[in-house]
Design a protein around this motif. Structure first.
Motif, PDB file in Angstrom:
ATOM      1  N   UNK A   9       0.868  -1.170   0.000  1.00 24.01           N
ATOM      2  CA  UNK A   9       0.000   0.000   0.000  1.00 24.01           C
ATOM      3  C   UNK A   9       0.905   1.220   0.000  1.00 24.01           C
ATOM      4  N   UNK A  10       0.585   2.186  -0.870  1.00 23.62           N
ATOM      5  CA  UNK A  10       1.454   3.343  -1.068  1.00 23.62           C
ATOM      6  C   UNK A  10       0.767   4.654  -0.731  1.00 23.62           C
ATOM      7  N   UNK A  11       1.592   5.606  -0.334  1.00 24.66           N
ATOM      8  CA  UNK A  11       1.141   6.983  -0.160  1.00 24.66           C
ATOM      9  C   UNK A  11       1.222   7.674  -1.524  1.00 24.66           C
ATOM     10  N   UNK A  12       0.574   8.816  -1.691  1.00 25.98           N
ATOM     11  CA  UNK A  12       0.643   9.533  -2.969  1.00 25.98           C
ATOM     12  C   UNK A  12       2.068   9.903  -3.387  1.00 25.98           C
ATOM     13  N   UNK A  40      12.692 -12.685   1.779  1.00 22.97           N
ATOM     14  CA  UNK A  40      13.556 -12.001   0.815  1.00 22.97           C
ATOM     15  C   UNK A  40      12.762 -10.964   0.019  1.00 22.97           C
ATOM     16  N   UNK A  41      11.553 -11.326  -0.392  1.00 25.75           N
ATOM     17  CA  UNK A  41      10.694 -10.396  -1.131  1.00 25.75           C
ATOM     18  C   UNK A  41      10.334  -9.193  -0.260  1.00 25.75           C
ATOM     19  N   UNK A  42      10.017  -9.440   0.993  1.00 25.56           N
ATOM     20  CA  UNK A  42       9.673  -8.343   1.903  1.00 25.56           C
ATOM     21  C   UNK A  42      10.860  -7.407   2.112  1.00 25.56           C
ATOM     22  N   UNK A  43      12.063  -7.971   2.260  1.00 25.71           N
ATOM     23  CA  UNK A  43      13.261  -7.126   2.407  1.00 25.71           C
ATOM     24  C   UNK A  43      13.464  -6.257   1.171  1.00 25.71           C
ATOM     25  N   UNK A  44      13.250  -6.840   0.003  1.00 24.95           N
ATOM     26  CA  UNK A  44      13.414  -6.077  -1.243  1.00 24.95           C
ATOM     27  C   UNK A  44      12.428  -4.910  -1.298  1.00 24.95           C
ATOM     28  N   UNK A  45      11.204  -5.141  -0.909  1.00 24.57           N
ATOM     29  CA  UNK A  45      10.190  -4.084  -0.956  1.00 24.57           C
ATOM     30  C   UNK A  45      10.417  -3.006   0.093  1.00 24.57           C
ATOM     31  N   UNK A  46      11.050  -3.348   1.202  1.00 26.16           N
ATOM     32  CA  UNK A  46      11.336  -2.368   2.261  1.00 26.16           C
ATOM     33  C   UNK A  46      12.658  -1.637   2.057  1.00 26.16           C
ATOM     34  N   UNK A  47      13.463  -2.082   1.112  1.00 25.84           N
ATOM     35  CA  UNK A  47      14.787  -1.489   0.891  1.00 25.84           C
ATOM     36  C   UNK A  47      14.636  -0.006   0.555  1.00 25.84           C
ATOM     37  N   UNK A  53       8.605   4.890  -5.019  1.00 29.99           N
ATOM     38  CA  UNK A  53       8.334   4.495  -6.396  1.00 29.99           C
ATOM     39  C   UNK A  53       7.928   5.747  -7.161  1.00 29.99           C
ATOM     40  N   UNK A  54       8.452   5.904  -8.336  1.00 27.86           N
ATOM     41  CA  UNK A  54       8.163   7.084  -9.156  1.00 27.86           C
ATOM     42  C   UNK A  54       6.941   6.787 -10.031  1.00 27.86           C
ATOM     43  N   UNK A  55       5.782   7.173  -9.534  1.00 26.12           N
ATOM     44  CA  UNK A  55       4.521   6.920 -10.226  1.00 26.12           C
ATOM     45  C   UNK A  55       3.749   8.226 -10.358  1.00 26.12           C
ATOM     46  N   UNK A  56       2.920   8.363 -11.393  1.00 26.27           N
ATOM     47  CA  UNK A  56       2.191   9.618 -11.601  1.00 26.27           C
ATOM     48  C   UNK A  56       1.112   9.831 -10.537  1.00 26.27           C
ATOM     49  N   UNK A  57       1.204  10.936  -9.825  1.00 23.78           N
ATOM     50  CA  UNK A  57       0.264  11.246  -8.746  1.00 23.78           C
ATOM     51  C   UNK A  57      -1.177  11.272  -9.257  1.00 23.78           C
ATOM     52  N   UNK A  58      -1.382  11.738 -10.466  1.00 24.29           N
ATOM     53  CA  UNK A  58      -2.753  11.833 -10.974  1.00 24.29           C
ATOM     54  C   UNK A  58      -3.428  10.461 -11.104  1.00 24.29           C
ATOM     55  N   UNK A  59      -2.647   9.383 -11.121  1.00 22.85           N
ATOM     56  CA  UNK A  59      -3.197   8.024 -11.222  1.00 22.85           C
ATOM     57  C   UNK A  59      -3.151   7.284  -9.889  1.00 22.85           C
ATOM     58  N   UNK A  60      -3.026   8.002  -8.794  1.00 23.10           N
ATOM     59  CA  UNK A  60      -2.865   7.391  -7.472  1.00 23.10           C
ATOM     60  C   UNK A  60      -3.932   6.344  -7.156  1.00 23.10           C
ATOM     61  N   UNK A  61      -5.175   6.598  -7.519  1.00 24.54           N
ATOM     62  CA  UNK A  61      -6.245   5.641  -7.218  1.00 24.54           C
ATOM     63  C   UNK A  61      -5.992   4.286  -7.872  1.00 24.54           C
ATOM     64  N   UNK A  62      -5.251   4.269  -8.962  1.00 19.37           N
ATOM     65  CA  UNK A  62      -4.940   3.020  -9.665  1.00 19.37           C
ATOM     66  C   UNK A  62      -3.812   2.259  -8.977  1.00 19.37           C
ATOM     67  N   UNK A  63      -2.786   2.964  -8.522  1.00 22.47           N
ATOM     68  CA  UNK A  63      -1.591   2.282  -7.996  1.00 22.47           C
ATOM     69  C   UNK A  63      -1.401   2.379  -6.487  1.00 22.47           C
ATOM     70  N   UNK A  64      -2.380   2.867  -5.754  1.00 25.64           N
ATOM     71  CA  UNK A  64      -2.193   2.984  -4.297  1.00 25.64           C
ATOM     72  C   UNK A  64      -2.052   1.621  -3.617  1.00 25.64           C
ATOM     73  N   UNK A  65      -2.510   0.576  -4.290  1.00 30.52           N
ATOM     74  CA  UNK A  65      -2.348  -0.791  -3.811  1.00 30.52           C
ATOM     75  C   UNK A  65      -1.795  -1.610  -4.982  1.00 30.52           C
ATOM     76  N   UNK A  66      -0.665  -2.273  -4.768  1.00 30.60           N
ATOM     77  CA  UNK A  66      -0.026  -3.056  -5.828  1.00 30.60           C
ATOM     78  C   UNK A  66       0.219  -4.465  -5.320  1.00 30.60           C
ATOM     79  N   UNK A  67      -0.044  -5.429  -6.185  1.00 30.65           N
ATOM     80  CA  UNK A  67       0.185  -6.832  -5.873  1.00 30.65           C
ATOM     81  C   UNK A  67       1.367  -7.313  -6.706  1.00 30.65           C
TER      82      UNK A  67
END
Length: 76
Positions: A9-12, A40-47, A53-67
């Motif tokens: 789960x990501x912040x804007x 190992x996957x969790x460590x990579x994501x917390x690094x 992550x460099x994502x477009x703020x205007x699309x936040x509703x799309x990427x606020x949760x990533x699987x």
């Protein structure tokens, strides 16, 4: 091949808003090989080098949760 699904789960601003979650928490407790790959996957994501992550703020509703699917299969 071991496959681990992790949800983040990501912040804007692209930083994690909470800890990454392994989807199969039951298997985390019962399968030591799965747990090793999942940790190992969790460590990579917390690094910190991977954040924010460099994502477009205007699309936040799309990427606020990533699987993510992490697996041990070699890349061809």
């Amino acid at each position: 091949t071991i496959r681990v699904g992790v949800r983040i789960f990501l912040k804007p601003d692209g930083h994690l808003s909470g800890p990454p979650r392994v989807e199969d928490s039951k298997r985390m407790r019962s399968d030591f090989a799965f747990r090793a790959v999942a940790e190992s996957a969790l460590r990579a994501l917390r690094d910190p080098r991977c954040s924010p992550l460099k994502l477009p703020v205007k699309s936040y509703k799309i990427w606020r949760q990533i699987y993510f699917n992490f697996n041990t299969r070699p890349i061809d």
